[in-house]
Design an enzyme around this catalytic site. Structure first.
Site, PDB file in Angstrom:
ATOM      1  N   HIS A 122       0.865  -1.202   0.000  1.00  0.00           N
ATOM      2  CA  HIS A 122       0.000   0.000   0.000  1.00  0.00           C
ATOM      3  C   HIS A 122       0.894   1.242   0.000  1.00  0.00           C
ATOM      4  O   HIS A 122       1.540   1.544   0.995  1.00  0.00           O
ATOM      5  CB  HIS A 122      -0.893   0.023   1.241  1.00  0.00           C
ATOM      6  CG  HIS A 122      -1.803   1.219   1.316  1.00  0.00           C
ATOM      7  ND1 HIS A 122      -3.150   1.113   1.584  1.00  0.00           N
ATOM      8  CD2 HIS A 122      -1.582   2.546   1.170  1.00  0.00           C
ATOM      9  CE1 HIS A 122      -3.698   2.305   1.583  1.00  0.00           C
ATOM     10  NE2 HIS A 122      -2.758   3.212   1.342  1.00  0.00           N
ATOM     11  N   HIS A 155       1.530   5.459  -2.022  1.00  0.00           N
ATOM     12  CA  HIS A 155       1.112   6.529  -2.941  1.00  0.00           C
ATOM     13  C   HIS A 155       2.346   7.087  -3.636  1.00  0.00           C
ATOM     14  O   HIS A 155       3.207   7.682  -2.976  1.00  0.00           O
ATOM     15  CB  HIS A 155       0.415   7.650  -2.156  1.00  0.00           C
ATOM     16  CG  HIS A 155      -0.775   7.164  -1.390  1.00  0.00           C
ATOM     17  ND1 HIS A 155      -2.069   7.275  -1.864  1.00  0.00           N
ATOM     18  CD2 HIS A 155      -0.883   6.519  -0.201  1.00  0.00           C
ATOM     19  CE1 HIS A 155      -2.911   6.733  -0.999  1.00  0.00           C
ATOM     20  NE2 HIS A 155      -2.215   6.265   0.021  1.00  0.00           N
ATOM     21  N   ASN A 173      -5.336   7.194  -6.069  1.00  0.00           N
ATOM     22  CA  ASN A 173      -5.997   8.468  -5.756  1.00  0.00           C
ATOM     23  C   ASN A 173      -5.275   9.666  -6.356  1.00  0.00           C
ATOM     24  O   ASN A 173      -4.877  10.599  -5.668  1.00  0.00           O
ATOM     25  CB  ASN A 173      -6.193   8.642  -4.240  1.00  0.00           C
ATOM     26  CG  ASN A 173      -4.895   8.709  -3.462  1.00  0.00           C
ATOM     27  OD1 ASN A 173      -3.891   8.120  -3.856  1.00  0.00           O
ATOM     28  ND2 ASN A 173      -4.888   9.420  -2.342  1.00  0.00           N
ATOM     29  N   LYS A 182      -9.672  -0.150  -5.050  1.00  0.00           N
ATOM     30  CA  LYS A 182      -9.636   0.535  -3.774  1.00  0.00           C
ATOM     31  C   LYS A 182     -10.961   1.231  -3.520  1.00  0.00           C
ATOM     32  O   LYS A 182     -11.458   1.983  -4.375  1.00  0.00           O
ATOM     33  CB  LYS A 182      -8.501   1.579  -3.799  1.00  0.00           C
ATOM     34  CG  LYS A 182      -8.333   2.384  -2.527  1.00  0.00           C
ATOM     35  CD  LYS A 182      -7.721   1.572  -1.401  1.00  0.00           C
ATOM     36  CE  LYS A 182      -7.751   2.314  -0.076  1.00  0.00           C
ATOM     37  NZ  LYS A 182      -6.719   3.316   0.073  1.00  0.00           N
ATOM     38  N   HIS A 195     -10.323   1.615   2.452  1.00  0.00           N
ATOM     39  CA  HIS A 195     -10.035   2.670   3.429  1.00  0.00           C
ATOM     40  C   HIS A 195     -11.208   2.644   4.403  1.00  0.00           C
ATOM     41  O   HIS A 195     -12.289   3.135   4.096  1.00  0.00           O
ATOM     42  CB  HIS A 195      -9.898   4.034   2.756  1.00  0.00           C
ATOM     43  CG  HIS A 195      -9.536   5.121   3.725  1.00  0.00           C
ATOM     44  ND1 HIS A 195      -8.331   5.796   3.676  1.00  0.00           N
ATOM     45  CD2 HIS A 195     -10.197   5.610   4.808  1.00  0.00           C
ATOM     46  CE1 HIS A 195      -8.290   6.655   4.685  1.00  0.00           C
ATOM     47  NE2 HIS A 195      -9.415   6.578   5.378  1.00  0.00           N
ATOM     48  N   HIS A 226      -4.253  -0.015   6.292  1.00  0.00           N
ATOM     49  CA  HIS A 226      -3.703   0.839   7.360  1.00  0.00           C
ATOM     50  C   HIS A 226      -4.561   0.837   8.621  1.00  0.00           C
ATOM     51  O   HIS A 226      -5.096   1.866   9.043  1.00  0.00           O
ATOM     52  CB  HIS A 226      -3.438   2.267   6.878  1.00  0.00           C
ATOM     53  CG  HIS A 226      -4.483   2.866   5.965  1.00  0.00           C
ATOM     54  ND1 HIS A 226      -5.809   2.895   6.278  1.00  0.00           N
ATOM     55  CD2 HIS A 226      -4.371   3.465   4.761  1.00  0.00           C
ATOM     56  CE1 HIS A 226      -6.468   3.486   5.295  1.00  0.00           C
ATOM     57  NE2 HIS A 226      -5.610   3.829   4.359  1.00  0.00           N
ATOM     58  N   ASP A 250       1.799   2.865   3.338  1.00  0.00           N
ATOM     59  CA  ASP A 250       0.977   4.054   3.119  1.00  0.00           C
ATOM     60  C   ASP A 250       1.855   5.290   2.947  1.00  0.00           C
ATOM     61  O   ASP A 250       1.426   6.405   3.251  1.00  0.00           O
ATOM     62  CB  ASP A 250      -0.034   4.265   4.252  1.00  0.00           C
ATOM     63  CG  ASP A 250      -1.175   5.168   3.832  1.00  0.00           C
ATOM     64  OD1 ASP A 250      -1.350   5.393   2.622  1.00  0.00           O
ATOM     65  OD2 ASP A 250      -1.883   5.660   4.725  1.00  0.00           O
ATOM     66  N   HIS A 290       3.568  14.682   0.776  1.00  0.00           N
ATOM     67  CA  HIS A 290       2.968  15.995   0.546  1.00  0.00           C
ATOM     68  C   HIS A 290       4.112  16.992   0.699  1.00  0.00           C
ATOM     69  O   HIS A 290       5.040  16.745   1.468  1.00  0.00           O
ATOM     70  CB  HIS A 290       1.881  16.292   1.590  1.00  0.00           C
ATOM     71  CG  HIS A 290       0.661  15.427   1.452  1.00  0.00           C
ATOM     72  ND1 HIS A 290      -0.382  15.726   0.607  1.00  0.00           N
ATOM     73  CD2 HIS A 290       0.318  14.273   2.051  1.00  0.00           C
ATOM     74  CE1 HIS A 290      -1.313  14.788   0.690  1.00  0.00           C
ATOM     75  NE2 HIS A 290      -0.909  13.895   1.561  1.00  0.00           N
TER      76      HIS A 290
HETATM   77  C1  NCD Z   1      -3.035   9.368   1.836  1.00  0.00           C
HETATM   78  C2  NCD Z   1      -2.619  10.347   0.764  1.00  0.00           C
HETATM   79  O1  NCD Z   1      -2.024  11.369   1.072  1.00  0.00           O
HETATM   80  O2  NCD Z   1      -2.847  10.073  -0.429  1.00  0.00           O
HETATM   81  N1  NCD Z   1      -2.978  10.033   3.112  1.00  0.00           N
HETATM   82  C3  NCD Z   1      -2.912   9.450   4.328  1.00  0.00           C
HETATM   83  O3  NCD Z   1      -2.955  10.149   5.343  1.00  0.00           O
HETATM   84  N2  NCD Z   1      -2.768   8.149   4.454  1.00  0.00           N
HETATM   85  C4  NCD Z   1      -4.356   8.815   1.539  1.00  0.00           C
HETATM   86  C5  NCD Z   1      -4.760   7.684   2.414  1.00  0.00           C
HETATM   87  O4  NCD Z   1      -4.231   6.572   2.320  1.00  0.00           O
HETATM   88  O5  NCD Z   1      -5.641   7.889   3.260  1.00  0.00           O
HETATM   89 ZN    ZN Z   2      -3.040   5.241   1.571  1.00  0.00          ZN
END
Ligand code: NCD
Ligand code: ZN
Length: 347
Positions: free
Chosen positions: A13, A15, A41, A98, A135, A173, A246, A250
């Site tokens: 998992h 991003h 996402n 997802k 989620h 998660h 996860d 950012h």
């Molecule tokens: C994830 C994201 O930033 O894409 N953020 C997070 O806090 N885990 C999205 C997610 O998995 O909820």
């Molecule tokens: Zn995630």
């Protein structure tokens, strides 16, 4: 023991984002993971096989030249997802879809409103052997944010699992003792991923002594009794629980903000963070199952055949990562010292 060698792990998992960010995120993960389940996402979300395959090639283009990294793609379920989308995705080699409840997290505005409406899609997934990744949080404004995972189990997840006993479901998660219990008591078709932050931290690490935006993720950190339940279950070696970082970058500006984004960017220290947790728990012998076997087995994929070695050595997670265009990221556990280190990067 000052070194351990384990089957090369996978991250079930994460991003990666898109565009230039891939040049940062993909090498960070390919450093120690052979495969990764890539979350869909993006803006707009990855909702079709065609979009997923194009995204996959952008990820492969960003992989280090000598790496054998394999991205495993997922589809983002919306109220417009059709059973044909599932058939097409399966044919295209996509492993999972997802489910984000609308408004649950980053870029989830186009997600599912009224989960019951998706039952025909879940039926198609069950028939095609496609995994459902969840989620697990309700988003009703009157439900307290710390109760949203438990409410999701009671309102939706228990019914989905009961209605589709052959559907493989990954509760992503997990953050609560309730989730640990639900997964443990469910059939072999229900499993969960566990992040480093939910093993290492609890809500005090978010709120005591000032708000710590780099520890803010969703689902939000819970009280220490929940953290302990998650630590206990991974230390038990149960094959229903496996590694999913996860990792979710950012920019520093978006995290250190009056309305900061949710997500911890853990890729650069992921396997080391887990090693530290298992070491603290006196359960280093359980790291390999968690990181390298249980996930592949659950997904019905071959286990990796090569290995990585971690050595006991103090090192510090960097304070900042600066991208080519000057954008700054603050990695998870920035500035903190870890006592396990990957000996050789995979790429
Ligand atoms: C994830 C994201 O930033 O894409 N953020 C997070 O806090 N885990 C999205 C997610 O998995 O909820
Ligand atoms: Zn995630």
């Amino acid at each position: 023991m000052d070194r351990i060698t384990i089957t090369t792990p996978d991250d079930w998992h994460l991003h990666f984002r898109d565009g230039d960010m891939l040049n940062e995120t993909v090498p960070a993960t390919a450093r120690c993971f052979k495969r990764a389940i890539v979350m869909p996402n993006l803006v707009p979300p990855i909702t079709s096989a065609d979009m997923a395959l194009k995204y996959r090639s952008r990820i492969i283009d960003a992989s280090p030249a000598n790496s054998q990294f394999e991205p495993l793609m997922t589809l983002y379920l919306t109220n417009a997802t059709s059973t044909q989308d599932i058939v097409d995705a399966k044919q295209a080699g996509i492993h999972a879809c997802k489910l984000y409840p609308a408004g649950a997290t980053t870029n989830s505005d186009s997600a599912v409103k009224g989960i019951d409406a998706l039952y025909p899609v879940f039926q198609a997934m069950q028939e095609e052997g496609m995994l459902l990744l969840v989620h697990g949080e309700v988003t009703d404004s009157h439900i307290d944010i710390f109760d949203r995972e438990k409410a999701f189990i009671d309102t939706h997840l228990a019914s989905i699992v009961e209605a589709f006993p052959q559907l493989k479901v990954v509760f992503e998660h997990i953050t609560t003792a309730d989730a640990v219990q639900f997964v443990s008591n469910s059939s072999a078709n229900v499993a969960a991923t566990v992040t480093p932050q939910h093993l290492l931290l609890n809500r005090n690490d978010l709120l005591v002594g000032g708000i710590r935006p780099h520890n803010y993720c969703l689902p939000v950190l819970k009280r220490n009794t929940h953290q302990q339940a998650i630590r206990d279950v991974v230390a038990s070696g149960s094959n229903k629980f496996f590694l999913g970082t996860d990792s979710a970058p950012h920019t520093r500006d978006n995290k250190e903000n009056a309305c900061g984004c949710a997500g911890c960017y853990s890729a650069w220290s992921a396997i080391e963070l887990y090693a530290q947790v298992f070491d603290d728990l006196g359960a280093l012998d359980k790291l390999e199952g968690f990181a390298s076997h249980h996930g592949a087995d659950f997904y019905g994929l071959k286990r990796n055949t090569d290995t990585i070695t971690l050595v006991q050595e103090l090192w510090q997670v960097p304070d900042r990562i600066t991208l080519a265009d000057g954008t700054e990221l603050v990695p998870f556990y920035a500035g903190q010292t870890l006592n396990w280190k990957l000996e050789n990067s995979l790429s």
